[in-house]
Design a protein around this motif. Sequence first.
Motif, PDB file in Angstrom:
ATOM      1  N   TYR A 158      -1.535 -21.347  56.865  1.00  0.00           N
ATOM      2  CA  TYR A 158      -1.125 -22.715  56.507  1.00  0.00           C
ATOM      3  C   TYR A 158      -0.108 -22.725  55.366  1.00  0.00           C
ATOM      4  O   TYR A 158       0.291 -23.768  54.896  1.00  0.00           O
ATOM      5  N   ASN A 159       0.298 -21.523  54.917  1.00  0.00           N
ATOM      6  CA  ASN A 159       1.212 -21.438  53.768  1.00  0.00           C
ATOM      7  C   ASN A 159       2.652 -21.202  54.184  1.00  0.00           C
ATOM      8  O   ASN A 159       3.435 -20.724  53.380  1.00  0.00           O
ATOM      9  N   VAL A 160       2.998 -21.512  55.409  1.00  0.00           N
ATOM     10  CA  VAL A 160       4.331 -21.188  55.923  1.00  0.00           C
ATOM     11  C   VAL A 160       5.465 -21.832  55.121  1.00  0.00           C
ATOM     12  O   VAL A 160       6.561 -21.312  55.061  1.00  0.00           O
ATOM     13  N   GLN A 161       5.200 -22.945  54.499  1.00  0.00           N
ATOM     14  CA  GLN A 161       6.255 -23.630  53.770  1.00  0.00           C
ATOM     15  C   GLN A 161       6.585 -22.942  52.455  1.00  0.00           C
ATOM     16  O   GLN A 161       7.650 -23.122  51.896  1.00  0.00           O
ATOM     17  N   ASN A 162       5.615 -22.182  51.956  1.00  0.00           N
ATOM     18  CA  ASN A 162       5.806 -21.641  50.624  1.00  0.00           C
ATOM     19  C   ASN A 162       6.583 -20.327  50.671  1.00  0.00           C
ATOM     20  O   ASN A 162       6.060 -19.269  50.954  1.00  0.00           O
ATOM     21  N   LYS A 163       7.844 -20.423  50.376  1.00  0.00           N
ATOM     22  CA  LYS A 163       8.726 -19.249  50.475  1.00  0.00           C
ATOM     23  C   LYS A 163       8.383 -18.206  49.408  1.00  0.00           C
ATOM     24  O   LYS A 163       8.752 -17.047  49.520  1.00  0.00           O
ATOM     25  N   LEU A 164       7.691 -18.645  48.375  1.00  0.00           N
ATOM     26  CA  LEU A 164       7.327 -17.665  47.344  1.00  0.00           C
ATOM     27  C   LEU A 164       6.248 -16.723  47.859  1.00  0.00           C
ATOM     28  O   LEU A 164       6.185 -15.556  47.478  1.00  0.00           O
ATOM     29  N   ILE A 165       5.413 -17.237  48.730  1.00  0.00           N
ATOM     30  CA  ILE A 165       4.336 -16.405  49.271  1.00  0.00           C
ATOM     31  C   ILE A 165       4.818 -15.627  50.498  1.00  0.00           C
ATOM     32  O   ILE A 165       4.539 -14.456  50.661  1.00  0.00           O
ATOM     33  N   ASN A 166       5.526 -16.316  51.360  1.00  0.00           N
ATOM     34  CA  ASN A 166       6.019 -15.658  52.576  1.00  0.00           C
ATOM     35  C   ASN A 166       7.549 -15.724  52.634  1.00  0.00           C
ATOM     36  O   ASN A 166       8.111 -16.434  53.465  1.00  0.00           O
ATOM     37  N   PRO A 167       8.236 -15.008  51.789  1.00  0.00           N
ATOM     38  CA  PRO A 167       9.694 -15.147  51.737  1.00  0.00           C
ATOM     39  C   PRO A 167      10.400 -14.668  53.007  1.00  0.00           C
ATOM     40  O   PRO A 167      11.480 -15.155  53.332  1.00  0.00           O
ATOM     41  N   ASP A 168       9.759 -13.702  53.692  1.00  0.00           N
ATOM     42  CA  ASP A 168      10.441 -13.150  54.861  1.00  0.00           C
ATOM     43  C   ASP A 168       9.900 -13.695  56.182  1.00  0.00           C
ATOM     44  O   ASP A 168      10.245 -13.195  57.251  1.00  0.00           O
ATOM     45  N   SER A 169       9.041 -14.658  56.083  1.00  0.00           N
ATOM     46  CA  SER A 169       8.417 -15.136  57.323  1.00  0.00           C
ATOM     47  C   SER A 169       9.424 -15.877  58.199  1.00  0.00           C
ATOM     48  O   SER A 169      10.208 -16.700  57.719  1.00  0.00           O
ATOM     49  N   VAL A 170       9.396 -15.508  59.465  1.00  0.00           N
ATOM     50  CA  VAL A 170      10.275 -16.180  60.420  1.00  0.00           C
ATOM     51  C   VAL A 170       9.385 -16.694  61.545  1.00  0.00           C
ATOM     52  O   VAL A 170       8.624 -15.939  62.154  1.00  0.00           O
ATOM     53  N   ILE A 171       9.444 -17.986  61.783  1.00  0.00           N
ATOM     54  CA  ILE A 171       8.626 -18.561  62.848  1.00  0.00           C
ATOM     55  C   ILE A 171       9.555 -18.949  63.991  1.00  0.00           C
ATOM     56  O   ILE A 171      10.470 -19.760  63.811  1.00  0.00           O
ATOM     57  N   VAL A 172       9.286 -18.328  65.132  1.00  0.00           N
ATOM     58  CA  VAL A 172      10.164 -18.548  66.287  1.00  0.00           C
ATOM     59  C   VAL A 172      10.027 -19.984  66.787  1.00  0.00           C
ATOM     60  O   VAL A 172      11.018 -20.672  66.997  1.00  0.00           O
TER      61      VAL A 172
END
Lengths: 309, 261
Positions: free
Chosen positions: B214-228
């Motif tokens: 649920y933290n996808v918005q937080n770039k500090l926690i998941n900076p490299d996350s890419v959601i297709v």
Amino acid sequence: MAAAIETKKLTKSYKSKAHGMVDVVSQLDLHVEEGEIFGFLGPNGAGKTTTIKMLLSIIEPSAGEGYVLGKELGDFDVHKIISYVPERPYYYEYMTGMEILKFYGSLFGITDTARMDMLLEKVNLHRDKTKTISQFSKGMQQRIGLAQALINDPKLLFLDEPTGGLDPIAHREIRDLILGFREEGRTVFISSHELSEVELICDRVAIINHGVIARQGKLTELLKGGRVELSVTGVQRGFFEAMKLNDSNIHETASGLLFDVPEEADINSIIDGVRAHKGAITGVVPRKKRLEDLFVETVNAKNQGDNRI
Amino acid sequence: MKPIIAIAKATVGEAIRRRVLLIMLFIATILLFVAPLLGVLSQRSEQTVLTGFVLGIVQLSSAVIAITLTVYMLPNEVERRTIYTILSKPVQRYQFLLGKYLGAIAALGLMMGLMSCVTLVEFGIIQHNWGKGIELLQGIGMFFVQMSLLASVAMCLSTFIAPLVNFFLTGGIYLIGTLGYAFFDSFNKNPNAPGFSKALAWFVSTILPNFASYNVQNKLINPDSVIVDPVQYHINAVIYGVVYITIMLIGGMLIFDRREV
């Protein structure tokens, strides 16, 4: 008369680390008739609240059986026709008296505000219906508790210490309300320490101690065994000793003798005898047995292991 | 259904008047307002820092509020004996528990709603970046599902655990489920990991709730996350949350039904 509450060998046991299985309530045989005010008495920790919780099906008995208004314990339907006011109840403090009634009414699907107004008037809170519970005195909180308990027009009310911690005025108000319930044909089951209160309003009582019913019956029968004190002058001690009355006592006083006899003794014969011997009766004082005496006597006897009661 | 709604409404009324929660909410709101001042302290993009900080405040304060709100809910009702007046009415225990839970998340929703408004004012009016503000609201929406899940865990545990223990246990579960989930998940899938460690990792990643998703918005926690496919991702996360909440509540109801109060 039909039984409002009937229990047969109702038992509740808990596991204790020190003592294994402990019976908090043991083999309880209770009989409460419809339309009466029943006093359920006992010292702290005697098992009163546990019994009420079992009767309300809030906890399950470990053994035995019980019926409330003809329905077996655990029958959910009976909750529609009973009510409960716990000791020192807490109601959501931000709510007003009216909101409390609306809240408890909604648990039954009751939305009749006219009935709620009537109940507020009945408990004399109609002028305070916009005050929040946090602004209520103890007595007012107890009265709103009774009003919420009446929201479903119950046939049977369970009241746990209804007058505990209240001032004499509030005592009187609550007492009058409870007496009114009997006139309306409701059965009232009161658990209380206020023995003088119970004595004033209850038809029958049960005394529970260490989870066991020690006494149960009509108050008038249980309180038999009072005494009468006769103050006498002009006769000698030997006159009374010659009567050989069981359970009588003679005390010398400044003005004569005090003859203390059981209330069932033939008082008229004693008076006639004194007069025949040129004596004079200066006072006749009946000393009624009080519920407090019965309670202390019962609890002490039980604590000392006397099982004759 | 009526008793559930009545209990939920009463719970909301009480929750929004609890001083400790209001203080937490007040502090969070103040922090949200001063958040833009902190951007200058970082060499990273001011917007990135602000976004991370705002979401962090909302998440942390909501988590503390959710746990504090729910761990004391049932024990308080028992201690004050309110539960007895309610359960002596035609109210089943599951209705009581469900009403309390729904009331708790409704109150939480109101408090998070207030924080959302502050965030919107912050980005829309002060920063003139309405797009970012609305994007953040979606993130807070996901946090709401996360907090509802957290509340259901606390509620379930509160049926058999003392409030203070529950507070730390739920907090611990939240920390592991948020920060350690990805680690345990990858450890579980590592074929070279030792058996016991793998079993522990499996337990954590399978049994404990996955709060991290649920933290996808937080770039500090998941900076490299890419959601297709973001829409599908959000739907899946919500479904996961609802299923987990349902399991927690059913578990709580079964335990509470047998509990002596």
